[in-house]
Write a protein that holds these residues in place. Sequence first.
Motif, PDB file in Angstrom:
ATOM      1  N   LEU A 120      24.088  19.165   4.925  1.00 61.03           N
ATOM      2  CA  LEU A 120      23.775  20.702   4.150  1.00 61.03           C
ATOM      3  C   LEU A 120      23.360  20.586   2.657  1.00 61.03           C
ATOM      4  O   LEU A 120      22.475  20.895   2.177  1.00 61.03           O
ATOM      5  CB  LEU A 120      24.473  21.714   4.630  1.00 61.03           C
ATOM      6  CG  LEU A 120      24.453  22.298   5.644  1.00 61.03           C
ATOM      7  CD1 LEU A 120      24.876  21.496   7.096  1.00 61.03           C
ATOM      8  CD2 LEU A 120      25.290  23.702   5.757  1.00 61.03           C
ATOM      9  N   MET A 153      21.038  28.186   8.977  1.00 63.10           N
ATOM     10  CA  MET A 153      22.432  29.043   8.585  1.00 63.10           C
ATOM     11  C   MET A 153      22.573  30.057   9.643  1.00 63.10           C
ATOM     12  O   MET A 153      23.584  30.531  10.047  1.00 63.10           O
ATOM     13  CB  MET A 153      22.013  29.941   7.224  1.00 63.10           C
ATOM     14  CG  MET A 153      22.225  28.908   5.966  1.00 63.10           C
ATOM     15  SD  MET A 153      21.538  30.060   4.421  1.00 63.10           S
ATOM     16  CE  MET A 153      22.900  29.647   3.504  1.00 63.10           C
ATOM     17  N   TRP A 156      30.194  22.977   3.012  1.00 60.02           N
ATOM     18  CA  TRP A 156      29.909  21.925   2.233  1.00 60.02           C
ATOM     19  C   TRP A 156      29.857  20.723   2.749  1.00 60.02           C
ATOM     20  O   TRP A 156      30.333  19.636   2.451  1.00 60.02           O
ATOM     21  CB  TRP A 156      30.654  21.700   0.889  1.00 60.02           C
ATOM     22  CG  TRP A 156      30.373  23.068  -0.073  1.00 60.02           C
ATOM     23  CD1 TRP A 156      31.235  24.207  -0.043  1.00 60.02           C
ATOM     24  CD2 TRP A 156      29.287  23.314  -0.980  1.00 60.02           C
ATOM     25  NE1 TRP A 156      30.423  25.027  -0.925  1.00 60.02           N
ATOM     26  CE2 TRP A 156      29.608  24.591  -1.437  1.00 60.02           C
ATOM     27  CE3 TRP A 156      28.395  22.433  -1.137  1.00 60.02           C
ATOM     28  CZ2 TRP A 156      28.688  24.837  -2.271  1.00 60.02           C
ATOM     29  CZ3 TRP A 156      27.592  23.076  -2.081  1.00 60.02           C
ATOM     30  CH2 TRP A 156      27.340  24.324  -2.663  1.00 60.02           C
ATOM     31  N   TRP A 201      28.320  30.922   7.247  1.00 58.13           N
ATOM     32  CA  TRP A 201      26.773  30.766   6.772  1.00 58.13           C
ATOM     33  C   TRP A 201      26.555  29.328   6.300  1.00 58.13           C
ATOM     34  O   TRP A 201      25.529  28.706   6.511  1.00 58.13           O
ATOM     35  CB  TRP A 201      26.250  31.839   5.936  1.00 58.13           C
ATOM     36  CG  TRP A 201      26.391  33.062   6.494  1.00 58.13           C
ATOM     37  CD1 TRP A 201      27.256  34.272   6.348  1.00 58.13           C
ATOM     38  CD2 TRP A 201      25.337  33.769   7.316  1.00 58.13           C
ATOM     39  NE1 TRP A 201      26.754  35.346   6.878  1.00 58.13           N
ATOM     40  CE2 TRP A 201      25.791  34.929   7.532  1.00 58.13           C
ATOM     41  CE3 TRP A 201      24.296  33.401   7.989  1.00 58.13           C
ATOM     42  CZ2 TRP A 201      25.125  36.067   8.514  1.00 58.13           C
ATOM     43  CZ3 TRP A 201      23.402  34.053   8.684  1.00 58.13           C
ATOM     44  CH2 TRP A 201      23.777  35.324   8.939  1.00 58.13           C
ATOM     45  N   TRP A 202      27.591  29.027   5.492  1.00 60.43           N
ATOM     46  CA  TRP A 202      27.373  27.645   4.781  1.00 60.43           C
ATOM     47  C   TRP A 202      28.606  26.872   4.734  1.00 60.43           C
ATOM     48  O   TRP A 202      29.727  27.368   4.555  1.00 60.43           O
ATOM     49  CB  TRP A 202      27.047  28.043   3.341  1.00 60.43           C
ATOM     50  CG  TRP A 202      26.709  26.581   2.608  1.00 60.43           C
ATOM     51  CD1 TRP A 202      27.649  26.091   1.694  1.00 60.43           C
ATOM     52  CD2 TRP A 202      25.599  25.932   2.611  1.00 60.43           C
ATOM     53  NE1 TRP A 202      26.942  25.053   1.082  1.00 60.43           N
ATOM     54  CE2 TRP A 202      25.673  24.763   1.390  1.00 60.43           C
ATOM     55  CE3 TRP A 202      24.341  26.375   2.990  1.00 60.43           C
ATOM     56  CZ2 TRP A 202      24.756  24.083   1.246  1.00 60.43           C
ATOM     57  CZ3 TRP A 202      23.142  25.123   2.797  1.00 60.43           C
ATOM     58  CH2 TRP A 202      23.555  24.131   1.695  1.00 60.43           C
TER      59      TRP A 202
END
Lengths: 227, 227
Positions: free
Chosen positions: B115, B98, B111, B108-109
């Motif tokens: 991950l 991250m 889909w 940060w993230w």
Amino acid sequence: MNPFRDYLSAVWNILRKDLQVEWRGRQGVPVMLVFSLLVVFLFNFALQLSPDLQAGLAAGLLWVSLAFASTLGLNRSVSLEQENKAMDGMLMAPVDRSAIYFGKVLSNFSFTFLVGLVLLPVFSLFYQQNMFKPMLVLVMVLGLGAYTSLGTLLAALSIQTRTRDVLLPVLLYPLALPILIAAVESSRSILAGQPIADYQSWMTFLLAGNILFTAAGLMFFETILEE
Amino acid sequence: MTKKPKLLSLLDILCLILVPGALVLILFFTPIERVMGPVQKVFYFHVSAAWAGMLSFLIAAVAGGVYLSTRKQKWDWLSLSSIEVGLVFGLIAILSGMIWAQPIWNTWWVWDPRLTTTAIMELIYLAYFILRSSLNTPESRARLGAVYAIVSAATVPLTFFSIRLFRTIHPVVIAAGGSGESAFNMTPRMLLAFFVSLFVFTLLLIDLVWHRSRLARLQAVNRGEGV
């Protein structure tokens, strides 16, 4: 006597017993069916799906609602055997315990597959597209086969715990995720009318999942149930 | 309680020297990556932590298998410890990823399959502890825990194969059949620091798992369960 035929007849007897219980009580499939429809309605409402979005999401919704609903059936199929210590009776029978596992997988599969077959026309109606495609039914057989063979194993595992059936979704969903991904991806391709080459690898993947989880069930079902 | 083995003390000292040593190597010895800048240095510990996490889940499954065939408690302690330590390494991999993703992907993230499946893997092994805590006897904890550890580890390759079928935005470290002369897209200094990190994290993993399983033995003795 032929040992293979004995084995098959043990599997068949478990399956027949479960089908009979379901036919007389009708407590499993209708609950799963209503629950899966509720999931569909909740999703539509919660995600505020517009009509053009809906069509693309139909495959995903179908599998999510099937996955949710089948945990009810899986839990019921083992908790039923806990009543009156029926499981102890089955374990005392002089048959290989994997036969009990196979019988349970087949009955769980039949119930969830039946729910899936009822959902197809409902989805066709709600999402304005024909979902009765032979390939989609095949994906359903493969996907639900892998899902229930893993689910039956984990249901037998979770029923041993203090929390009992509450634990099953927590154990099952993350482990079944690759199966659900493959099932959703191939269903989506089929609904979009893509050629078979586009989703062939996902179908092979589902087949591999069936083999892997059935093998796991064969190996560990007895270990899980031993006292 | 047995005395602390000399090898373990040696391992402690090695880790105490080598972990900061690897950090120094990464911070001062490796070149700064041309495009990404200094944040690329996260990579060395990120991949090493992910590697250590995967390795420990594999160890947990093997130890579970040995437990099921020998029924010796020490193998259950090893299996439990590997999963606990593996969870922490997995978390380090996700968090360090991250930190890298924030400047590089500007979020940060995402889909992304890579991950998501890593996060799911963490959930699978979190469920392992829920399973254990809801079982009453040490024997059933060990037996069912071992089955779950093996089934979980069997789905990990399935999960990681499923993301091969997706397009991922996650960088691939070791390109399969790369067009260049080397499969690794790194300068010699980077490569050295990378392998040193992998080695150091493997040592650290062994050290921590060893300590943790000695602790598990102490806990069992304290509860009057162990030997």
